[in-house]
Design a protein around this motif. Sequence first.
Motif, PDB file in Angstrom:
ATOM      1  N   GLU A 154       0.815  -1.212   0.000  1.00 45.29           N
ATOM      2  CA  GLU A 154       0.000   0.000   0.000  1.00 45.29           C
ATOM      3  C   GLU A 154       0.848   1.263   0.000  1.00 45.29           C
ATOM      4  OE1 GLU A 154      -0.301  -2.485   2.083  1.00 45.29           O
ATOM      5  OE2 GLU A 154      -2.326  -3.330   1.876  1.00 45.29           O
ATOM      6  N   SER A 155       2.004   1.237   0.660  1.00 42.89           N
ATOM      7  CA  SER A 155       2.831   2.443   0.749  1.00 42.89           C
ATOM      8  C   SER A 155       3.385   2.853  -0.606  1.00 42.89           C
ATOM      9  CB  SER A 155       3.989   2.209   1.726  1.00 42.89           C
ATOM     10  OG  SER A 155       4.786   1.102   1.313  1.00 42.89           O
ATOM     11  N   LEU A 156       3.573   1.891  -1.496  1.00 44.06           N
ATOM     12  CA  LEU A 156       4.082   2.183  -2.835  1.00 44.06           C
ATOM     13  C   LEU A 156       2.992   2.175  -3.894  1.00 44.06           C
ATOM     14  CD1 LEU A 156       7.394   0.067  -2.933  1.00 44.06           C
ATOM     15  CD2 LEU A 156       7.140   2.498  -2.421  1.00 44.06           C
ATOM     16  N   GLY A 157       1.832   1.654  -3.533  1.00 40.54           N
ATOM     17  CA  GLY A 157       0.775   1.507  -4.524  1.00 40.54           C
ATOM     18  C   GLY A 157       1.123   0.492  -5.588  1.00 40.54           C
ATOM     19  N   VAL A 158       1.854  -0.557  -5.170  1.00 44.42           N
ATOM     20  CA  VAL A 158       2.350  -1.568  -6.115  1.00 44.42           C
ATOM     21  C   VAL A 158       1.798  -2.928  -5.729  1.00 44.42           C
ATOM     22  CG1 VAL A 158       4.404  -2.751  -6.974  1.00 44.42           C
ATOM     23  CG2 VAL A 158       4.456  -0.280  -6.619  1.00 44.42           C
ATOM     24  N   THR A 159       1.475  -3.721  -6.731  1.00 42.61           N
ATOM     25  CA  THR A 159       1.035  -5.095  -6.531  1.00 42.61           C
ATOM     26  C   THR A 159       1.999  -6.036  -7.241  1.00 42.61           C
ATOM     27  OG1 THR A 159      -1.288  -4.457  -6.365  1.00 42.61           O
ATOM     28  CG2 THR A 159      -0.825  -6.761  -6.894  1.00 42.61           C
ATOM     29  N   ALA A 160       2.368  -7.125  -6.589  1.00 41.39           N
ATOM     30  CA  ALA A 160       3.303  -8.086  -7.166  1.00 41.39           C
ATOM     31  C   ALA A 160       2.770  -9.498  -6.999  1.00 41.39           C
ATOM     32  CB  ALA A 160       4.675  -7.971  -6.504  1.00 41.39           C
ATOM     33  N   GLU A 161       3.096 -10.334  -7.954  1.00 43.16           N
ATOM     34  CA  GLU A 161       2.679 -11.729  -7.898  1.00 43.16           C
ATOM     35  C   GLU A 161       3.749 -12.566  -7.202  1.00 43.16           C
ATOM     36  OE1 GLU A 161      -0.302 -12.683  -8.795  1.00 43.16           O
ATOM     37  OE2 GLU A 161      -0.751 -10.629  -9.430  1.00 43.16           O
ATOM     38  N   ALA A 162       3.303 -13.565  -6.438  1.00 43.20           N
ATOM     39  CA  ALA A 162       4.222 -14.469  -5.747  1.00 43.20           C
ATOM     40  C   ALA A 162       3.594 -15.855  -5.686  1.00 43.20           C
ATOM     41  CB  ALA A 162       4.522 -13.952  -4.342  1.00 43.20           C
ATOM     42  N   ARG A 163       4.387 -16.794  -5.222  1.00 45.88           N
ATOM     43  CA  ARG A 163       3.911 -18.171  -5.118  1.00 45.88           C
ATOM     44  C   ARG A 163       4.510 -18.800  -3.858  1.00 45.88           C
ATOM     45  NH1 ARG A 163       1.479 -21.309  -8.925  1.00 45.88           N
ATOM     46  NH2 ARG A 163       1.900 -19.702 -10.502  1.00 45.88           N
ATOM     47  N   VAL A 164       3.701 -19.505  -3.094  1.00 37.94           N
ATOM     48  CA  VAL A 164       4.172 -20.134  -1.867  1.00 37.94           C
ATOM     49  C   VAL A 164       5.250 -21.165  -2.211  1.00 37.94           C
ATOM     50  CG1 VAL A 164       3.559 -21.568   0.114  1.00 37.94           C
ATOM     51  CG2 VAL A 164       1.987 -19.788  -0.692  1.00 37.94           C
ATOM     52  N   SER A 165       6.432 -20.994  -1.626  1.00 40.71           N
ATOM     53  CA  SER A 165       7.545 -21.898  -1.911  1.00 40.71           C
ATOM     54  C   SER A 165       7.822 -22.874  -0.779  1.00 40.71           C
ATOM     55  CB  SER A 165       8.813 -21.093  -2.204  1.00 40.71           C
ATOM     56  OG  SER A 165       9.109 -20.202  -1.132  1.00 40.71           O
ATOM     57  N   ALA A 166       7.463 -22.493   0.451  1.00 37.75           N
ATOM     58  CA  ALA A 166       7.713 -23.392   1.582  1.00 37.75           C
ATOM     59  C   ALA A 166       6.805 -23.014   2.736  1.00 37.75           C
ATOM     60  CB  ALA A 166       9.173 -23.340   2.017  1.00 37.75           C
ATOM     61  N   ILE A 167       6.402 -24.018   3.502  1.00 38.21           N
ATOM     62  CA  ILE A 167       5.568 -23.830   4.690  1.00 38.21           C
ATOM     63  C   ILE A 167       6.274 -24.479   5.864  1.00 38.21           C
ATOM     64  CG2 ILE A 167       3.322 -24.268   5.758  1.00 38.21           C
ATOM     65  CD1 ILE A 167       2.141 -24.490   2.954  1.00 38.21           C
ATOM     66  N   SER A 168       6.350 -23.757   6.963  1.00 32.05           N
ATOM     67  CA  SER A 168       7.014 -24.296   8.139  1.00 32.05           C
ATOM     68  C   SER A 168       6.349 -25.604   8.585  1.00 32.05           C
ATOM     69  CB  SER A 168       6.976 -23.294   9.290  1.00 32.05           C
ATOM     70  OG  SER A 168       7.488 -23.864  10.486  1.00 32.05           O
TER      71      SER A 168
ATOM     72  N   PRO B 287      10.341 -12.394 -10.810  1.00 36.26           N
ATOM     73  CA  PRO B 287      11.551 -11.592 -11.036  1.00 36.26           C
ATOM     74  C   PRO B 287      11.278 -10.127 -11.353  1.00 36.26           C
ATOM     75  CG  PRO B 287      11.674 -13.697 -12.188  1.00 36.26           C
ATOM     76  CD  PRO B 287      10.268 -13.572 -11.680  1.00 36.26           C
ATOM     77  N   ASP B 288      10.125  -9.809 -11.902  1.00 36.09           N
ATOM     78  CA  ASP B 288       9.830  -8.424 -12.270  1.00 36.09           C
ATOM     79  C   ASP B 288       9.070  -7.670 -11.183  1.00 36.09           C
ATOM     80  OD1 ASP B 288       7.542  -9.918 -12.485  1.00 36.09           O
ATOM     81  OD2 ASP B 288       6.869  -9.037 -14.374  1.00 36.09           O
ATOM     82  N   ALA B 289       9.049  -8.209  -9.975  1.00 37.12           N
ATOM     83  CA  ALA B 289       8.328  -7.551  -8.882  1.00 37.12           C
ATOM     84  C   ALA B 289       8.979  -6.207  -8.549  1.00 37.12           C
ATOM     85  CB  ALA B 289       8.319  -8.449  -7.649  1.00 37.12           C
ATOM     86  N   ALA B 290       8.152  -5.168  -8.478  1.00 36.75           N
ATOM     87  CA  ALA B 290       8.664  -3.816  -8.214  1.00 36.75           C
ATOM     88  C   ALA B 290       8.663  -3.525  -6.718  1.00 36.75           C
ATOM     89  CB  ALA B 290       7.825  -2.797  -8.969  1.00 36.75           C
ATOM     90  N   LEU B 291       9.209  -4.446  -5.923  1.00 37.56           N
ATOM     91  CA  LEU B 291       9.281  -4.277  -4.478  1.00 37.56           C
ATOM     92  C   LEU B 291      10.749  -4.295  -4.040  1.00 37.56           C
ATOM     93  CD1 LEU B 291       6.360  -6.598  -3.324  1.00 37.56           C
ATOM     94  CD2 LEU B 291       6.319  -4.126  -3.688  1.00 37.56           C
ATOM     95  N   VAL B 292      10.993  -3.874  -2.812  1.00 35.99           N
ATOM     96  CA  VAL B 292      12.350  -3.793  -2.290  1.00 35.99           C
ATOM     97  C   VAL B 292      12.406  -4.520  -0.949  1.00 35.99           C
ATOM     98  CG1 VAL B 292      12.913  -1.640  -3.461  1.00 35.99           C
ATOM     99  CG2 VAL B 292      11.843  -1.567  -1.201  1.00 35.99           C
ATOM    100  N   PRO B 293      13.573  -5.037  -0.578  1.00 37.74           N
ATOM    101  CA  PRO B 293      13.694  -5.722   0.709  1.00 37.74           C
ATOM    102  C   PRO B 293      13.338  -4.813   1.880  1.00 37.74           C
ATOM    103  CG  PRO B 293      15.611  -6.154  -0.682  1.00 37.74           C
ATOM    104  CD  PRO B 293      14.816  -5.079  -1.362  1.00 37.74           C
ATOM    105  N   GLY B 294      12.627  -5.377   2.839  1.00 38.27           N
ATOM    106  CA  GLY B 294      12.258  -4.645   4.039  1.00 38.27           C
ATOM    107  C   GLY B 294      10.867  -4.056   4.029  1.00 38.27           C
ATOM    108  N   ILE B 295      10.256  -3.951   2.860  1.00 38.61           N
ATOM    109  CA  ILE B 295       8.924  -3.344   2.785  1.00 38.61           C
ATOM    110  C   ILE B 295       7.870  -4.337   3.267  1.00 38.61           C
ATOM    111  CG2 ILE B 295       8.349  -4.060   0.428  1.00 38.61           C
ATOM    112  CD1 ILE B 295       7.195  -1.208   0.038  1.00 38.61           C
ATOM    113  N   THR B 296       6.822  -3.813   3.898  1.00 35.24           N
ATOM    114  CA  THR B 296       5.710  -4.656   4.324  1.00 35.24           C
ATOM    115  C   THR B 296       4.592  -4.577   3.287  1.00 35.24           C
ATOM    116  OG1 THR B 296       4.745  -2.863   5.618  1.00 35.24           O
ATOM    117  CG2 THR B 296       6.253  -4.379   6.760  1.00 35.24           C
ATOM    118  N   ALA B 297       3.828  -5.636   3.205  1.00 34.57           N
ATOM    119  CA  ALA B 297       2.744  -5.700   2.232  1.00 34.57           C
ATOM    120  C   ALA B 297       1.636  -6.573   2.787  1.00 34.57           C
ATOM    121  CB  ALA B 297       3.253  -6.258   0.905  1.00 34.57           C
ATOM    122  N   THR B 298       0.515  -6.531   2.119  1.00 41.89           N
ATOM    123  CA  THR B 298      -0.602  -7.416   2.448  1.00 41.89           C
ATOM    124  C   THR B 298      -0.580  -8.596   1.491  1.00 41.89           C
ATOM    125  OG1 THR B 298      -1.950  -5.574   3.238  1.00 41.89           O
ATOM    126  CG2 THR B 298      -3.094  -7.614   2.676  1.00 41.89           C
ATOM    127  N   ALA B 299      -0.462  -9.798   2.036  1.00 39.78           N
ATOM    128  CA  ALA B 299      -0.493 -11.012   1.220  1.00 39.78           C
ATOM    129  C   ALA B 299      -1.944 -11.455   1.091  1.00 39.78           C
ATOM    130  CB  ALA B 299       0.353 -12.111   1.863  1.00 39.78           C
TER     131      ALA B 299
END
Length: 245
Positions: free
Chosen positions: A191-205, A223-235
């Motif tokens: 929300e802070s960047l107004g960006v949405t990115a696609e992801a896929r669950v890779s592992a579950i504890s 790979p084309d996700a417009a996010l940066v390390p450390g940012i929080t998002a809503t999954a």
Amino acid sequence: MKIAAMLIAFGVGCSAVTPALAEYKARAVVQAVNRAELSSELAGRITRLPHRMGDAFSKGDVLVGLDCRLYEAQASKVAAELDAAKVKLESTEELKELNAIGDMDVALAESEYAQSRAELSIARINTRRCNVQAPWDGRVSELRVSRHENVQQQQPLIIIVDDSSLEAEVVVPAAWLAWLEPGQEVELRAESLGVTAEARVSAISPAIDAVSQTVLLRATLSPDAALVPGITATAVFLPTLSKDQ
């Protein structure tokens, strides 16, 4: 209510379609898969610091360089001692063939030669440690030192990240395990960047937190996700069917 009544009339339970009609949301933190804080393996003065915060680098690039003159001189000294030990060993072997000395003298010369070889290997390792090289492609996140500064052994020097390979850590209710599985698609909304990115669950504890009844999972970002390390998002999870359907 009309939709639910129609489903019941056709023998379809509401629990089977609830996951398809609802959005399941949880907080996520984006992290770099590769992140490292590099420390000095030697004590010395910094002579090279070619990259600044935010700069990109390639695997093998020198990130921090130390004054290596002392270690290079030590390596040269040990190399000379190795040459002398080799000459002594060859001489004792010739004398042994002439029965001028005993086996003990040859064994001692061989031991001195082996010791000098080992010391030269150590000295050369130290000269290579004068340069801190990048283990992979990435960017500088933080510099802990400055040029001309004297550093001690094991002192942190630089923090680097590979921002081309990202993943998100998400804590979700354990009850979601009824339908959640690796490969599940996830939408990350920053929300802070107004960006949405696609992801896929890779592992579950494999373990559930006994107090909060939650479970940790990892989701790999595209790979084309417009996010940066450390940012929080809503999954946001959009399951289609529960596991038992």
